[in-house]
Design a protein around this motif. Sequence first.
Motif: not given
Length: 148
Positions: A1-16
């Motif tokens: 689950m925590l690796i999923l958090v890392t992946l989601v944040v990675f993808l959201l960083m493109e928007g940021v």
Amino acid sequence: MLILVTLVVFLLMEGVTWLTHKYIMHGFGWFLHEDHHEPGYPHVFEKNDAFFIVFAIPSIALFYFGTYTEHTYLFFIGLGILCYGIAYFMVHDVLIHQRFSWFKRTNNWYLKGLRKAHKIHHKNMGKEDSQCFGMLFVPFKYFKAYKK
């Protein structure tokens, strides 16, 4: 689950990154970003490099609070930001601007498309009227010529 958090944040960083690039770097932060748009900027470092520090601060803080509190997920949010920062560095500074002599002869369609989109961004040397503010996800039209 925590690796999923890392992946989601990675993808959201493109928007940021897109929002930061368009509204801060090409807005009130132009005084730091402007030298990045000057052709043949001769220095090893640019004022634009200050943005790496700006993005590193939240990641470092999240590592700290995720390590020293019971909120472990904060560590993995910081890890997602760090991983995106590494990817950004590799694509933007190494592949596109070739500030280091690595990967000069890539033949990968995706990397060529990213490079083309960024060249379009730099085609306009001023603060206004730029396009392609993203880094890892750019419009598909830039990949068409290279897709096999």
